[in-house]
Scaffold this motif. Structure first.
Motif, short mmCIF file in Angstrom:
data_model
loop_
_atom_site.label_atom_id
_atom_site.label_comp_id
_atom_site.label_asym_id
_atom_site.label_seq_id
_atom_site.Cartn_x
_atom_site.Cartn_y
_atom_site.Cartn_z
N ARG A 291 -7.06 -6.56 -2.14
CA ARG A 291 -7.35 -7.71 -3.00
C ARG A 291 -8.67 -7.55 -3.75
O ARG A 291 -9.16 -8.51 -4.33
N ASP A 292 -9.23 -6.34 -3.73
CA ASP A 292 -10.56 -6.15 -4.30
C ASP A 292 -10.51 -5.75 -5.77
O ASP A 292 -9.45 -5.43 -6.31
N LEU A 293 -11.69 -5.75 -6.41
CA LEU A 293 -11.83 -5.34 -7.80
C LEU A 293 -12.78 -4.15 -7.93
O LEU A 293 -13.38 -3.94 -8.98
N VAL A 294 -12.89 -3.37 -6.85
CA VAL A 294 -13.79 -2.23 -6.83
C VAL A 294 -13.01 -0.92 -6.84
O VAL A 294 -13.27 -0.02 -7.65
N LEU A 295 -12.04 -0.78 -5.94
CA LEU A 295 -11.27 0.45 -5.85
C LEU A 295 -10.34 0.59 -7.04
O LEU A 295 -9.78 -0.39 -7.54
N SER A 296 -10.16 1.82 -7.50
CA SER A 296 -9.24 2.09 -8.60
C SER A 296 -7.80 2.02 -8.11
O SER A 296 -7.54 1.99 -6.90
N ALA A 297 -6.86 2.02 -9.05
CA ALA A 297 -5.45 1.99 -8.68
C ALA A 297 -5.08 3.20 -7.83
O ALA A 297 -4.33 3.07 -6.84
N ALA A 298 -5.62 4.36 -8.17
CA ALA A 298 -5.33 5.57 -7.39
C ALA A 298 -5.93 5.47 -6.00
O ALA A 298 -5.30 5.89 -5.01
N GLU A 299 -7.13 4.91 -5.89
CA GLU A 299 -7.76 4.76 -4.58
C GLU A 299 -7.00 3.78 -3.71
O GLU A 299 -6.85 3.97 -2.49
N LYS A 300 -6.49 2.71 -4.32
CA LYS A 300 -5.70 1.75 -3.55
C LYS A 300 -4.38 2.37 -3.09
O LYS A 300 -3.91 2.11 -1.98
N ALA A 301 -3.77 3.18 -3.95
CA ALA A 301 -2.49 3.80 -3.60
C ALA A 301 -2.66 4.76 -2.43
O ALA A 301 -1.74 4.94 -1.63
N ALA A 302 -3.84 5.39 -2.31
CA ALA A 302 -4.09 6.33 -1.22
C ALA A 302 -4.17 5.62 0.13
O ALA A 302 -3.90 6.21 1.18
N ASN A 303 -4.56 4.32 0.13
CA ASN A 303 -4.63 3.51 1.35
C ASN A 303 -5.51 4.13 2.44
O ASN A 303 -5.26 3.93 3.63
N ASP A 304 -6.54 4.86 2.03
CA ASP A 304 -7.42 5.46 3.03
C ASP A 304 -8.77 4.75 3.13
O ASP A 304 -9.64 5.16 3.88
N ARG A 305 -8.94 3.67 2.38
CA ARG A 305 -10.11 2.82 2.50
C ARG A 305 -9.78 1.44 1.96
O ARG A 305 -8.81 1.27 1.23
N MET A 306 -10.63 0.48 2.31
CA MET A 306 -10.37 -0.90 1.89
C MET A 306 -11.66 -1.70 1.96
O MET A 306 -12.64 -1.27 2.57
N ILE A 308 -13.03 -5.09 3.47
CA ILE A 308 -12.56 -5.98 4.52
C ILE A 308 -12.89 -7.45 4.28
O ILE A 308 -12.39 -8.32 4.99
N CYS A 309 -13.73 -7.76 3.28
CA CYS A 309 -14.07 -9.17 3.08
C CYS A 309 -12.93 -9.95 2.45
O CYS A 309 -12.84 -11.16 2.64
N CYS A 310 -12.05 -9.26 1.70
CA CYS A 310 -11.03 -9.99 0.95
C CYS A 310 -9.62 -9.48 1.20
O CYS A 310 -8.65 -10.18 0.92
N SER A 311 -9.47 -8.26 1.71
CA SER A 311 -8.15 -7.65 1.86
C SER A 311 -7.58 -7.87 3.25
O SER A 311 -8.31 -8.07 4.22
N GLY A 312 -6.26 -7.80 3.33
CA GLY A 312 -5.56 -7.97 4.61
C GLY A 312 -4.73 -6.75 4.93
O GLY A 312 -5.13 -5.62 4.63
N ALA A 313 -3.57 -6.97 5.55
CA ALA A 313 -2.71 -5.86 5.97
C ALA A 313 -1.27 -6.12 5.55
O ALA A 313 -0.78 -7.25 5.62
N CYS A 314 -0.61 -5.05 5.12
CA CYS A 314 0.84 -5.09 4.86
C CYS A 314 1.60 -4.51 6.05
O CYS A 314 2.83 -4.47 6.04
N SER A 315 0.88 -4.05 7.06
CA SER A 315 1.48 -3.52 8.28
C SER A 315 1.03 -4.39 9.46
O SER A 315 0.12 -5.21 9.33
N SER A 316 1.63 -4.18 10.58
CA SER A 316 1.30 -5.01 11.76
C SER A 316 -0.01 -4.64 12.37
O SER A 316 -0.58 -5.39 13.16
N LYS A 317 -0.55 -3.45 12.01
CA LYS A 317 -1.80 -3.00 12.60
C LYS A 317 -2.59 -2.18 11.58
O LYS A 317 -2.03 -1.42 10.80
N LEU A 318 -3.88 -2.34 11.62
CA LEU A 318 -4.81 -1.51 10.86
C LEU A 318 -5.79 -0.88 11.85
O LEU A 318 -6.28 -1.56 12.75
N VAL A 319 -6.07 0.39 11.66
CA VAL A 319 -7.12 1.07 12.43
C VAL A 319 -8.23 1.42 11.46
O VAL A 319 -8.02 2.16 10.50
#
Length: 322
Positions: A291-306, A308-319
């Protein structure tokens, strides 16, 4: 456990820059003689004595390591940050600040750069203009404000313009004969290969993104001061903290950051809206709901960082790497 790192600085000067805008010059405390280096477009977090953390862009030259300079608009809807700075902070006071971070970097190799500023959005762009000036690069500026009295750093911008002959156009829409900036016209007149930057209020940024939708993404740069959508508070997932070995359940109505605070952790945050990048963490496993406005579209697609102040999870667990 705290993730916050900070440096102490002294307020050397407070200056009046425009109606409702003050400038603050921050210098290192002895025996430190220099502050951490930064690049044009960077911001710092101020850790205020009232417990709040707020992000402000650095507007001075990146060649200056003996000071940081920020401009602060007195926000009528202030939650305490800008109000505290305007009403309480005085020369001689000591503050803690975070290291500079840059989510709005200048492309110094561009043959021509066009800047579009709205109100206090001029602050990161002023630092970029100073940098291009030192490099002898071509630039132009379109600066919109409600009135001339509310436009900060106008004299400085005019001096920079006069030194090189760069184009600087001011637009004061609440003055006689004033009008709104024509973003479509500005974008359509861009020279081939030019990079264009915009920082200002949300309606301007949304109009800017519409106007530049047909340009190559690498040539379009935008910085938001406020969130475009609400933080993810659906909850109902588990967050595992890889480094500490702890886990928590994010309940409906809560963000990940809320849940961390509830178990006594103190992650870094300032905007709480996903626009400053302070709370970025590495994702080891799981799928974030970005839900952020910092990461680029490519960075969001990689799903290797996020963030945490505004984003949640599309999976049942995040590590997370925390």
């Amino acid at each position: 456990m705290s993730f916050l790192q900070s440096t102490e600085v002294r307020v050397r000067a407070v200056t009046w820059e425009a109606e409702g805008v003050l400038g603050f010059e921050l210098v290192p405390l002895p025996p430190r003689k220099a502050l951490p280096p930064f690049t044009a477009g960077a911001h710092i977090d101020l850790h205020l004595p009232n417990g709040q953390i707020r992000s402000y862009s650095l507007l001075n030259s990146q060649d200056e390591t003996h000071r940081y300079v920020i401009g602060v608009n007195r926000d009528a809807a202030s939650r305490g940050g800008s109000r505290y700075l305007h009403e309480t902070l005085r020369p001689g006071d000591v503050l803690s600040i975070g290291a500079p971070r840059n989510n709005f970097a200048l492309d110094e190799a561009a043959a021509h750069s066009v800047f579009i500023a709205g109100g206090i959005g001029i602050t990161p762009l002023l630092g970029m203009i100073r940098r291009l000036q030192s490099l002898g690069r071509s630039w132009q500026l379109f600066y919109a404000a409600r009135t001339r009295q509310g436009a900060a750093f106008v004299d400085e911008l005019q001096r920079l313009r006069d030194a090189t002959g760069a184009t600087v156009q001011f637009c004061f829409d609440r003055e006689n004969g004033g009008r709104m900036l024509d973003l479509d016209a500005i974008v359509s007149a861009l020279p081939a290969g030019a990079h264009v930057y915009c920082c200002g209020p949300l309606p301007m940024l949304e109009a800017f993104e519409r106007a530049t939708a047909g340009l190559p993404p690498r040539q379009v740069h935008v910085e938001y001061f406020a969130a475009r959508e609400a933080a993810a508070t659906e909850g109902g997932f588990t967050v595992e903290l890889a480094r500490s070995g702890r886990s928590l359940v994010v309940q409906p109505g809560h963000t990940i950051l809320d849940s961390l605070l509830e178990i006594g952790l103190e992650p870094p945050y300032s905007c709480r809206e996903g626009v400053c990048g302070t709370c970025e963490v590495r994702v080891i496993d799981g799928t974030p709901d970005h839900r952020d406005l910092v990461l680029s579209a490519a960075e969001k697609a990689a799903n290797d960082r996020m963030l945490i102040c505004c984003s949640g999870a599309c999976s049942s667990k995040l590590v997370l790497d925390l």
